[in-house]
Design a protein around this motif. Structure first.
Motif, short mmCIF file in Angstrom:
data_model
loop_
_atom_site.label_atom_id
_atom_site.label_comp_id
_atom_site.label_asym_id
_atom_site.label_seq_id
_atom_site.Cartn_x
_atom_site.Cartn_y
_atom_site.Cartn_z
N ALA A 1 29.80 35.17 36.58
CA ALA A 1 30.87 34.17 36.58
C ALA A 1 31.10 33.71 38.01
CB ALA A 1 32.15 34.75 35.99
N THR A 2 31.57 32.47 38.17
CA THR A 2 31.83 31.92 39.50
C THR A 2 33.20 31.27 39.53
OG1 THR A 2 30.77 29.81 38.92
CG2 THR A 2 29.38 31.50 39.93
N ASP A 3 33.70 31.13 40.75
CA ASP A 3 35.00 30.48 40.95
C ASP A 3 35.08 30.07 42.42
OD1 ASP A 3 37.49 29.49 40.51
OD2 ASP A 3 38.49 31.40 40.19
N THR A 4 36.04 29.23 42.73
CA THR A 4 36.29 28.82 44.11
C THR A 4 37.78 28.91 44.38
OG1 THR A 4 34.40 27.30 44.07
CG2 THR A 4 36.02 27.00 45.83
N VAL A 5 38.16 29.63 45.44
CA VAL A 5 39.56 29.82 45.81
C VAL A 5 39.71 29.55 47.30
CG1 VAL A 5 41.46 31.47 45.95
CG2 VAL A 5 39.94 31.50 43.97
N ASP A 6 40.59 28.62 47.63
CA ASP A 6 40.84 28.28 49.04
C ASP A 6 39.55 27.94 49.78
OD1 ASP A 6 43.50 28.75 48.57
OD2 ASP A 6 43.48 30.79 49.37
N GLY A 7 38.66 27.26 49.10
CA GLY A 7 37.40 26.84 49.72
C GLY A 7 36.36 27.93 49.82
N VAL A 8 36.64 29.12 49.31
CA VAL A 8 35.70 30.24 49.33
C VAL A 8 35.02 30.34 47.97
CG1 VAL A 8 35.42 32.72 49.67
CG2 VAL A 8 37.12 31.46 51.00
N HIS A 9 33.70 30.42 47.98
CA HIS A 9 32.93 30.50 46.74
C HIS A 9 32.81 31.96 46.30
CE1 HIS A 9 31.77 26.27 47.05
NE2 HIS A 9 31.55 26.49 48.34
N LEU A 10 33.20 32.22 45.07
CA LEU A 10 33.19 33.58 44.52
C LEU A 10 32.19 33.68 43.39
CD1 LEU A 10 37.07 34.11 44.26
CD2 LEU A 10 35.59 34.52 46.23
N ALA A 11 31.59 34.85 43.24
CA ALA A 11 30.67 35.11 42.13
C ALA A 11 30.76 36.58 41.76
CB ALA A 11 29.24 34.73 42.52
N ALA A 12 30.60 36.87 40.48
CA ALA A 12 30.62 38.25 39.99
C ALA A 12 29.45 38.45 39.04
CB ALA A 12 31.94 38.56 39.29
N TYR A 13 28.82 39.63 39.12
CA TYR A 13 27.63 39.93 38.31
C TYR A 13 27.80 41.31 37.67
CZ TYR A 13 25.65 36.18 41.15
OH TYR A 13 25.42 34.97 41.79
N ALA A 14 27.64 41.39 36.36
CA ALA A 14 27.68 42.67 35.67
C ALA A 14 26.38 43.42 35.95
CB ALA A 14 27.86 42.46 34.18
N LEU A 15 26.48 44.71 36.21
CA LEU A 15 25.30 45.51 36.53
C LEU A 15 24.85 46.28 35.31
CD1 LEU A 15 26.20 46.93 40.06
CD2 LEU A 15 25.21 44.74 39.42
N GLY A 16 23.70 45.95 34.78
CA GLY A 16 23.12 46.69 33.68
C GLY A 16 23.91 46.55 32.40
N ALA A 17 23.56 47.38 31.44
CA ALA A 17 24.20 47.33 30.12
C ALA A 17 25.12 48.54 29.97
CB ALA A 17 23.13 47.35 29.03
N GLY A 18 26.40 48.26 29.84
CA GLY A 18 27.36 49.32 29.57
C GLY A 18 27.71 50.20 30.75
N GLN A 19 27.34 49.80 31.97
CA GLN A 19 27.64 50.64 33.13
C GLN A 19 29.05 50.40 33.68
OE1 GLN A 19 24.70 50.87 36.28
NE2 GLN A 19 23.10 50.15 34.93
N ASP A 20 29.57 49.21 33.46
CA ASP A 20 30.90 48.83 33.94
C ASP A 20 30.98 48.65 35.45
OD1 ASP A 20 31.78 48.75 31.40
OD2 ASP A 20 33.01 50.55 31.47
#
Length: 502
Positions: A234-253
């Motif tokens: 998932a991605t987002d932008t806050v105060d001009g900063v580009h954010l991204a998040a990535y889930a690692l593997g299956a079921g690892q949390d």
């Protein structure tokens, strides 16, 4: 939909196109923003090109569509506003054969709506401009592919370091010019690297974005009429900063978060590679099923013999490896897991500064970069305790001699020529003054000192004591045994005896 294997073609800075002397383009209106980029070049003589634009184009026109009375009405305002509404990046106006100069009303409209206006000289064809755009895009794509390839190589190298997770995060942060954060199953930061915006709003937004991709099992599910799949990124932008998040593997949390002041076309590919590596590093490395290992643990706790439990763990013959980091940092659980994976076993224990790994005998231990290791002989389950002691001594010797890996000798010794009971009885009688003495460290100190050929300094390193302490203990051993420890025959006999009472 699968992520692309290569980054998309990056756009071309408008400034790079203006710098091409062979084109002779000149900006005559609109903002001079170095961040302005174009994704393509498109030629149109439509009075309203809006339906045919995708956004990001350099629109080229010779003004064929302009009526004679356009300057006195709202024609140019309407024309430019529609280009801006469609997302056009810039407008190129070609001189001759229709117009000798750029209409003044068009210049004013471009200034008003903030659309860069370029004057295309008569000698420059629109085809040449389009070709130049594609050439610049090809160059940019090649450079971006090279950047991604170099990043992949550096991330893979970082994953093989003794501190793989921090190394991968540092390399990722450097490559994207921002900050990389690893979030644990409970949402707390496990590790971070790089410099990035420290604003609370940005940090909170990145943490919240991590919850979007974390599997539902790791957070309170929201009521929904039908199950909703959790996105892998998932991605987002806050105060001009580009954010991204990535889930690692299956079921690892575990979740990887990235915050950067800019977002280049290849950054998603680079971050995805890092996410795959971190998935491997944070995941459990199976040498058998988790259920079998759980069952083995329960059986041991309930009194089963080690030899009965060993088949559940994957074998009947084993090697114990003790390892310490080749540096001041203490090993953490993730680094220990990576070491176990490199040695071919998931049976790993972190005991202070030492990592202990129980390795199936079919996997011969090899030196590990950044680690100092000691290995036992191949033993059966009933000899695990003896092998653990043997590996600890091998590690002490490895540290003292600065050897990456010390293994036990494989050649048969003289002790095998004697009945074990007689050899042990002789050894205990000879060493009785040391074995019965209240100072329990004396036998081990003598054993280590003999194994290191009487070196005070190396023995001190191996035992983690001061060299004067070693001298005092050896002197005490000599007095209790009433022997000359400088005599090689005495040393040989004592070494034989110490080997029998391990």
């Amino acid at each position: 939909m699968a992520d692309p294997a290569v980054p998309p073609t990056p756009p071309v800075p408008l400034a790079a196109l203006l710098a091409r002397e062979d084109l002779g383009l000149c900006r005559i209106a609109g903002p001079e923003d170095p961040a302005t980029v174009i994704h393509s070049a498109h030629t149109s003589e439509m009075a309203d090109p809006y339906p045919y634009l995708l956004g990001g184009e350099l629109l080229l026109t010779a003004g064929v569509h302009i009526p004679e009375a356009a300057g006195s009405g709202t024609y140019f305002d309407d024309y430019v506003s529609r280009i801006v509404e469609a997302g056009g990046a810039a407008l190129g106006f070609g001189l001759a054969p229709v117009h000798d100069t750029v209409p003044r009303a068009l210049v004013e409209a471009c200034d008003h709506y903030g659309l860069p206006l370029l004057e295309v000289p008569p000698r420059t064809t629109f085809s040449a401009v389009a070709r130049a755009v594609w050439q610049l895009m090809a160059q940019a794509r090649h450079a971006e592919l090279r950047r991604v390839t170099e990043a992949q190589q550096s991330l893979a190298a970082a994953a093989s370091r003794p501190d793989p997770v921090p190394s991968v995060l540092r390399q990722l942060a450097q490559r994207v010019g921002g900050r990389a954060v690893l979030y644990g199953p409970e949402g707390a930061e496990v590790a971070r690297a790089g410099r990035g915006p420290e604003a609370a709003a940005v940090s909170e937004a990145l943490t919240e974005l991590a919850t979007v991709v974390r599997p539902t099992a790791g957070r309170t599910p929201r009521p929904a009429p039908t199950p909703t799949p959790t996105p892998s990124s998932a991605t987002d932008t806050v105060d001009g900063v580009h954010l991204a998040a990535y889930a690692l593997g299956a079921g690892q949390d575990f979740v990887l978060g990235v915050a950067a002041p800019r977002r280049e076309p290849g950054d998603h590919t680079i971050a995805s590679v890092a996410a795959v590596l971190l998935s491997l590093l944070t995941g459990e490395h199976h040498s058998g099923t988790g259920a079998a290992r759980s069952s083995a643990l329960v059986r041991l706790l309930l009194g089963a013999a080690p030899e009965d439990v060993a088949p559940l763990l994957g074998g009947q013959r084993w090697i114990v490896v003790h390892a310490r980091r080749d540096g001041p940092a203490a090993p953490d659980a993730v680094a220990a897991s990576a070491l176990g994976a490199a040695l071919g076993s998931a049976l790993v224990d972190v005991d202070g500064d030492v990592v202990r790994v129980l390795v199936p005998a079919g996997r011969e231990p090899a030196p590990q970069p950044g680690w100092i290791c000691g290995a036992s002989a191949v033993v059966g389950p009933q000899e695990w305790a003896t092998a653990d002691t043997q590996a600890a001594r091998a590690l002490a010797r490895a540290r003292a001699t600065r050897t990456p890996l010390v293994r036990p000798g494989e050649r048969p010794g003289l002790a095998e020529l004697l009945p074990p009971t007689e050899a042990e009885a002789h050894a205990r009688a000879l060493l009785a003054p040391l074995i019965t003495h209240p100072a329990a460290a004396l036998p081990e100190t003598l054993r280590t000192w003999l194994s290191l050929h009487g070196s005070w300094d190396r023995t001190a390193v191996a035992l983690s004591v001061h060299r004067n302490t070693v001298r005092q203990r050896i002197a005490r051993c000599a007095a209790l045994l009433d022997m000359d420890l400088d005599d090689p025959d005495v040393r040989m006999e004592l070494w034989f005896a110490l080997r029998q009472v391990e």
